[in-house]
Design a protein around this motif. Structure first.
Motif, PDB file in Angstrom:
ATOM      1  N   ALA A   2       0.769  -1.110  -0.119  1.00 12.36           N
ATOM      2  CA  ALA A   2      -0.033  -0.008   0.062  1.00 12.36           C
ATOM      3  C   ALA A   2       0.736   1.264   0.140  1.00 12.36           C
ATOM      4  CB  ALA A   2      -0.971   0.203   1.367  1.00 12.36           C
ATOM      5  N   ARG A 129     -12.961   7.654  -2.780  1.00 13.12           N
ATOM      6  CA  ARG A 129     -13.756   7.750  -1.403  1.00 13.12           C
ATOM      7  C   ARG A 129     -14.928   8.065  -1.405  1.00 13.12           C
ATOM      8  NH1 ARG A 129      -9.979   8.065   2.666  1.00 13.12           N
ATOM      9  NH2 ARG A 129     -11.445   9.535   4.007  1.00 13.12           N
ATOM     10  N   ASP A 139     -10.198  -1.158   0.617  1.00 10.23           N
ATOM     11  CA  ASP A 139      -8.911  -0.960   1.847  1.00 10.23           C
ATOM     12  C   ASP A 139      -8.967  -2.394   2.565  1.00 10.23           C
ATOM     13  OD1 ASP A 139      -7.918   1.403   2.141  1.00 10.23           O
ATOM     14  OD2 ASP A 139      -9.336   2.275   3.264  1.00 10.23           O
ATOM     15  N   SER A 140     -10.010  -3.220   2.357  1.00 11.49           N
ATOM     16  CA  SER A 140      -9.712  -4.729   3.138  1.00 11.49           C
ATOM     17  C   SER A 140      -8.335  -5.430   2.343  1.00 11.49           C
ATOM     18  CB  SER A 140     -11.094  -5.377   3.033  1.00 11.49           C
ATOM     19  OG  SER A 140     -11.354  -5.602   1.678  1.00 11.49           O
ATOM     20  N   PRO A 143      -4.792  -2.361   2.570  1.00  8.84           N
ATOM     21  CA  PRO A 143      -5.105  -1.374   3.373  1.00  8.84           C
ATOM     22  C   PRO A 143      -4.056  -0.058   3.219  1.00  8.84           C
ATOM     23  CG  PRO A 143      -4.620  -3.722   4.307  1.00  8.84           C
ATOM     24  CD  PRO A 143      -4.433  -3.591   3.079  1.00  8.84           C
ATOM     25  N   GLY A 144      -4.775   0.980   3.466  1.00  3.79           N
ATOM     26  CA  GLY A 144      -4.203   2.404   3.544  1.00  3.79           C
ATOM     27  C   GLY A 144      -4.391   2.904   2.346  1.00  3.79           C
ATOM     28  N   LEU A 146      -6.680   4.029   0.120  1.00  7.54           N
ATOM     29  CA  LEU A 146      -7.522   5.307  -0.096  1.00  7.54           C
ATOM     30  C   LEU A 146      -7.389   6.265   1.200  1.00  7.54           C
ATOM     31  CD1 LEU A 146     -10.713   3.579  -1.178  1.00  7.54           C
ATOM     32  CD2 LEU A 146      -8.752   4.273  -2.433  1.00  7.54           C
ATOM     33  N   SER A 147      -6.423   6.182   2.130  1.00 14.73           N
ATOM     34  CA  SER A 147      -5.919   6.922   3.258  1.00 14.73           C
ATOM     35  C   SER A 147      -5.417   8.203   2.681  1.00 14.73           C
ATOM     36  CB  SER A 147      -5.173   6.447   4.315  1.00 14.73           C
ATOM     37  OG  SER A 147      -5.527   5.472   4.872  1.00 14.73           O
TER      38      SER A 147
END
Length: 273
Positions: A2, A129, A139-140, A143-144, A146-147
């Motif tokens: 990610a 988003r 995100d699953s 992970p991260g 789309l942060s």
């Protein structure tokens, strides 16, 4: 993985939206496949309930290219249950296929090396988003992804950050958004037909008004999809569906339960992260 993806995404990568490369066919095939599944489910439900429909007319979109299809009724459904089954079959089938493609596309995305990943088409982070459910699937698996990067806070708009994704993931994400929008209780859409079976004509007018207001507010606040869909329905599908032969008998509990669960899925899909 990610972190590497975010680094590439934020490195002034231009948004590749023409897809004129070797990955264009999977995107095209997946998009048409989702819409075909939606329309075939409608046809199966209509035939099972003994009424006819027109050939679907594809509706273009300024946001995603394809907004879905318009399928009109050629004959009158016998009751609320028949109309409900017809209306909900298409979007539910579309959501199942779309979410499956999004999952498969994300698995394909994280399996690529850095060079192949950088060649993928990209979508703006702000767009990705706009869906809690689809964003949660992304995100699953990564992970991260789309942060919002710390470096972007206060210095770079979300629309300037582009996230490369496999074409199947893009088609799946767009398909989830479009099919969820089709289920909003407005006009002569699938969602409007479902509302008609649940609330009757007088109740549906009130529910539709609330939905229109919510769509407009959410659209102005940043959802291009809902703003375009709001305009599309207002101009082309604002009237309620034709009456069924029997509008007196109430819906059975099982269909009400399906409608409730579907409503929750729609909210999760269209509410931003």
């Amino acid at each position: 993985m990610a972190d590497d993806q975010l680094a590439l995404a934020g490195a002034s990568m231009s948004s590749n939206m023409d897809f004129l490369n070797d990955l264009s066919f999977p995107l095209f095939a997946a998009t048409i496949g989702i819409q075909a599944t939606h329309e075939i489910a409608h046809i199966i439900a209509a035939n099972a309930n003994g009424f006819n429909t027109t050939i679907p007319t594809l509706a273009p979109s300024l946001v995603y290219g394809l907004m879905g299809g318009i399928t009109s009724l050629q004959s009158t459904p016998k009751d609320k249950q028949s109309l409900f089954d017809f209306a909900i079959a298409g979007p539910l089938a579309g959501l199942v296929v779309s979410s499956s493609l999004l999952f498969a596309g994300m698995v394909a995305t994280i399996s690529l090396d850095a060079a192949s990943y950088s060649d993928l088409p990209a979508l703006p982070l702000a767009l990705l988003r706009q869906s809690s459910l689809a964003g949660g699937i992304i995100d699953s698996i990564s992970p991260g992804l789309l942060s919002v990067p710390d470096a972007a806070l206060g210095s770079q708009a979300l629309t300037d950050i582009n996230i490369p994704l496999h074409p199947l993931a893009i088609a799946g994400y767009v398909g989830m958004m479009i099919n969820a929008a089709n289920l909003l209780p407005v006009g002569r859409t699938d969602g409007g037909r479902i509302a008609l079976t649940l609330f009757g004509r007088t109740g549906t007018q009130l529910v539709s008004l609330i939905a229109f207001i919510a769509m407009f507010i959410q659209g102005v606040m940043g959802s291009d999809l809902l703003l375009f869909y709001f305009s599309f329905v207002i101009f082309f599908q604002s009237e309620l569906e034709v009456p069924q032969r029997n509008e007196v008998d109430d819906m059975d509990f099982s269909r009400v339960l399906v409608a409730t669960v579907t409503g929750v899925l729609v909210l999760l899909t269209l509410i931003p992260m």
